[in-house]
Design an enzyme around this catalytic site. Sequence first.
Site, PDB file in Angstrom:
ATOM      1  N   LYS A  79      23.681   9.172  67.402  1.00  0.00           N
ATOM      2  CA  LYS A  79      24.912   8.472  67.814  1.00  0.00           C
ATOM      3  C   LYS A  79      24.651   7.262  68.714  1.00  0.00           C
ATOM      4  O   LYS A  79      25.425   6.320  68.711  1.00  0.00           O
ATOM      5  CB  LYS A  79      25.873   9.439  68.518  1.00  0.00           C
ATOM      6  CG  LYS A  79      26.598  10.357  67.542  1.00  0.00           C
ATOM      7  CD  LYS A  79      27.623  11.233  68.228  1.00  0.00           C
ATOM      8  CE  LYS A  79      28.296  12.132  67.202  1.00  0.00           C
ATOM      9  NZ  LYS A  79      29.294  13.040  67.764  1.00  0.00           N
ATOM     10  N   ASP A 115      35.333  10.297  67.988  1.00  0.00           N
ATOM     11  CA  ASP A 115      35.221  11.540  68.770  1.00  0.00           C
ATOM     12  C   ASP A 115      36.233  11.519  69.913  1.00  0.00           C
ATOM     13  O   ASP A 115      36.953  12.495  70.137  1.00  0.00           O
ATOM     14  CB  ASP A 115      33.806  11.691  69.338  1.00  0.00           C
ATOM     15  CG  ASP A 115      32.802  12.100  68.277  1.00  0.00           C
ATOM     16  OD1 ASP A 115      33.186  12.821  67.335  1.00  0.00           O
ATOM     17  OD2 ASP A 115      31.631  11.710  68.393  1.00  0.00           O
ATOM     18  N   VAL A 231      35.640  22.143  73.890  1.00  0.00           N
ATOM     19  CA  VAL A 231      35.233  21.377  72.703  1.00  0.00           C
ATOM     20  C   VAL A 231      34.498  22.262  71.698  1.00  0.00           C
ATOM     21  O   VAL A 231      34.367  21.904  70.529  1.00  0.00           O
ATOM     22  CB  VAL A 231      34.352  20.145  73.035  1.00  0.00           C
ATOM     23  CG1 VAL A 231      35.088  19.169  73.922  1.00  0.00           C
ATOM     24  CG2 VAL A 231      33.023  20.534  73.617  1.00  0.00           C
TER      25      VAL A 231
HETATM   26  N1  NAD Z   1      34.942  20.013  68.560  1.00  0.00           N
HETATM   27  C1  NAD Z   1      34.176  19.039  68.109  1.00  0.00           C
HETATM   28  O1  NAD Z   1      34.543  18.296  67.189  1.00  0.00           O
HETATM   29  C2  NAD Z   1      32.855  18.776  68.743  1.00  0.00           C
HETATM   30  C3  NAD Z   1      32.242  17.521  68.614  1.00  0.00           C
HETATM   31  C4  NAD Z   1      31.016  17.306  69.232  1.00  0.00           C
HETATM   32  C5  NAD Z   1      30.419  18.340  69.955  1.00  0.00           C
HETATM   33  N2  NAD Z   1      31.036  19.541  70.041  1.00  0.00           N
HETATM   34  C6  NAD Z   1      30.441  20.644  70.805  1.00  0.00           C
HETATM   35  O2  NAD Z   1      30.323  20.226  72.147  1.00  0.00           O
HETATM   36  C7  NAD Z   1      29.236  20.893  72.781  1.00  0.00           C
HETATM   37  C8  NAD Z   1      28.424  19.885  73.556  1.00  0.00           C
HETATM   38  O3  NAD Z   1      27.881  18.942  72.654  1.00  0.00           O
HETATM   39  P1  NAD Z   1      27.148  17.624  73.162  1.00  0.00           P
HETATM   40  O4  NAD Z   1      26.749  16.881  71.957  1.00  0.00           O
HETATM   41  O5  NAD Z   1      27.936  16.938  74.215  1.00  0.00           O
HETATM   42  O6  NAD Z   1      25.856  18.268  73.851  1.00  0.00           O
HETATM   43  P2  NAD Z   1      24.901  17.579  74.918  1.00  0.00           P
HETATM   44  O7  NAD Z   1      23.664  18.392  74.940  1.00  0.00           O
HETATM   45  O8  NAD Z   1      24.839  16.109  74.698  1.00  0.00           O
HETATM   46  O9  NAD Z   1      25.672  17.807  76.317  1.00  0.00           O
HETATM   47  C9  NAD Z   1      25.917  19.055  76.904  1.00  0.00           C
HETATM   48  C10 NAD Z   1      25.893  18.883  78.423  1.00  0.00           C
HETATM   49  O10 NAD Z   1      26.299  20.088  79.033  1.00  0.00           O
HETATM   50  C11 NAD Z   1      25.493  20.320  80.192  1.00  0.00           C
HETATM   51  N3  NAD Z   1      25.586  21.734  80.512  1.00  0.00           N
HETATM   52  C12 NAD Z   1      25.127  22.785  79.788  1.00  0.00           C
HETATM   53  N4  NAD Z   1      25.505  23.950  80.363  1.00  0.00           N
HETATM   54  C13 NAD Z   1      26.211  23.633  81.471  1.00  0.00           C
HETATM   55  C14 NAD Z   1      26.904  24.385  82.468  1.00  0.00           C
HETATM   56  N5  NAD Z   1      26.945  25.733  82.436  1.00  0.00           N
HETATM   57  N6  NAD Z   1      27.528  23.718  83.460  1.00  0.00           N
HETATM   58  C15 NAD Z   1      27.520  22.370  83.519  1.00  0.00           C
HETATM   59  N7  NAD Z   1      26.891  21.591  82.577  1.00  0.00           N
HETATM   60  C16 NAD Z   1      26.251  22.215  81.588  1.00  0.00           C
HETATM   61  C17 NAD Z   1      24.122  19.830  79.793  1.00  0.00           C
HETATM   62  O11 NAD Z   1      23.333  19.511  80.918  1.00  0.00           O
HETATM   63  C18 NAD Z   1      24.495  18.568  78.969  1.00  0.00           C
HETATM   64  O12 NAD Z   1      24.569  17.403  79.764  1.00  0.00           O
HETATM   65  C19 NAD Z   1      28.479  21.580  71.641  1.00  0.00           C
HETATM   66  O13 NAD Z   1      28.809  22.948  71.656  1.00  0.00           O
HETATM   67  C20 NAD Z   1      29.002  20.930  70.382  1.00  0.00           C
HETATM   68  O14 NAD Z   1      29.007  21.806  69.281  1.00  0.00           O
HETATM   69  C21 NAD Z   1      32.245  19.781  69.478  1.00  0.00           C
HETATM   70  O1  QIC Z   2      31.330  17.674  61.374  1.00  0.00           O
HETATM   71  C1  QIC Z   2      30.300  17.418  61.996  1.00  0.00           C
HETATM   72  O2  QIC Z   2      29.292  18.105  61.904  1.00  0.00           O
HETATM   73  C2  QIC Z   2      30.258  16.199  62.927  1.00  0.00           C
HETATM   74  O3  QIC Z   2      28.911  15.871  63.082  1.00  0.00           O
HETATM   75  C3  QIC Z   2      30.848  16.557  64.301  1.00  0.00           C
HETATM   76  C4  QIC Z   2      30.844  15.370  65.263  1.00  0.00           C
HETATM   77  O4  QIC Z   2      29.540  15.061  65.684  1.00  0.00           O
HETATM   78  C5  QIC Z   2      31.493  14.152  64.632  1.00  0.00           C
HETATM   79  O5  QIC Z   2      31.337  13.034  65.471  1.00  0.00           O
HETATM   80  C6  QIC Z   2      30.950  13.810  63.242  1.00  0.00           C
HETATM   81  O6  QIC Z   2      31.772  12.778  62.701  1.00  0.00           O
HETATM   82  C7  QIC Z   2      30.991  15.019  62.324  1.00  0.00           C
END
Ligand code: NAD
Ligand code: QIC
Length: 288
Positions: A79, A115, A231
């Site tokens: 990204k 996002d 999330v």
């Molecule tokens: N719903 C959606 O569409 C969607 C989209 C993107 C990511 N996500 C989910 O979001 C979550 C995070 O993804 P990301 O890409 O930001 O990950 P990332 O690794 O970039 O960031 C996660 C952050 O959380 C911090 N962290 C971990 N445990 C912690 C705690 N107990 N307290 C405080 N900070 C803590 C880490 O240090 C890190 O900075 C994942 O579970 C991913 O699946 C969901």
């Molecule tokens: O569906 C996924 O796995 C995605 O990767 C989740 C999130 O990262 C979005 O930004 C992508 O467009 C799609």
Amino acid sequence: MTTAVPARTSFLLGLFGAGIAGSLTPAMQEREGFASGLNLTYRLVDAERLGYGADDLAEMLDWARRFGFDGLNITHPFKQVVIPLLDELSDDAYDLGAVNTVVFRDGRALGRNTDWSGWGRAFRRRLPDAVADRAVLVGAGGAGSAVGYALLEQGAEHVSIVDVDTEKAQACATRLAKRFGDDRVRATTDLAGELATAQGLVNATPTGMTGHPGLPVPADLVREDLWVSDVVYFPLETELIHLARSRGCRVVPGGGMAVFQAVGAFEYFTGVTPDADRMVRHFEELTS
Ligand SMILES: NC(=O)c1ccc[n+]([C@@H]2O[C@H](COP(=O)([O-])OP(=O)(O)OC[C@H]3O[C@@H](n4cnc5c(N)ncnc54)[C@H](O)[C@@H]3O)[C@@H](O)[C@H]2O)c1
Ligand SMILES: O=C(O)[C@]1(O)C[C@@H](O)[C@@H](O)[C@H](O)C1
């Protein structure tokens, strides 16, 4: 005599990322394409399986264009590294330093970010009266930055950012402050103190995901008058959402962000406004 150019109806799209086999985005995009009368094909391109890393992204984008892809979603670990490879960036993607949607148009690659708008739209649908609230955001990675951007863009009075990695919390706050002002956002380690004066809490850490059980904050901090968002959407009902519901909190689970990032991307890719309610219903079918 001029001949009208027919609107595009055929689209080849994909998701570039690592470990994406479980993604629901292909199903959501293809079903909505079909329902909208489009011939839309969406392929997963798993860099991990192909043995490709960040250094190979330029080549991957190049062959996507050559093979006639109209657009791509981009996910971890690409990204940020995709940005210098693009011809144009929307202001929000620039401010966030992250792109999840690339549209190929007229020989140019345009970077967008759905996002933040995806989380924001899902939040507004559930809690339209809460957009101006003070919130605490736990997790300052990619998803956390997008949520922080959405909260502030939609009018949150203040966002406090907590991360076990304090440098990441600070970097996220600094980036958001540049766009929204340093009176509206700060990094903090005082989770309890910040929550005491907030109306909302968002989890943007992986805690609560399948394989990462647990709560991202101590249970006693989840007061009944807080709204709570997560999330994480595998599972849809995380331990945090479950606890918050049981205490009577209003909740915004992670599924909304997953659907509405796809809603926004569909519109960028095709120029057609999708039926968001239909996409929500389809997502519910896929996850039930
Ligand atoms: N719903 C959606 O569409 C969607 C989209 C993107 C990511 N996500 C989910 O979001 C979550 C995070 O993804 P990301 O890409 O930001 O990950 P990332 O690794 O970039 O960031 C996660 C952050 O959380 C911090 N962290 C971990 N445990 C912690 C705690 N107990 N307290 C405080 N900070 C803590 C880490 O240090 C890190 O900075 C994942 O579970 C991913 O699946 C969901
Ligand atoms: O569906 C996924 O796995 C995605 O990767 C989740 C999130 O990262 C979005 O930004 C992508 O467009 C799609």
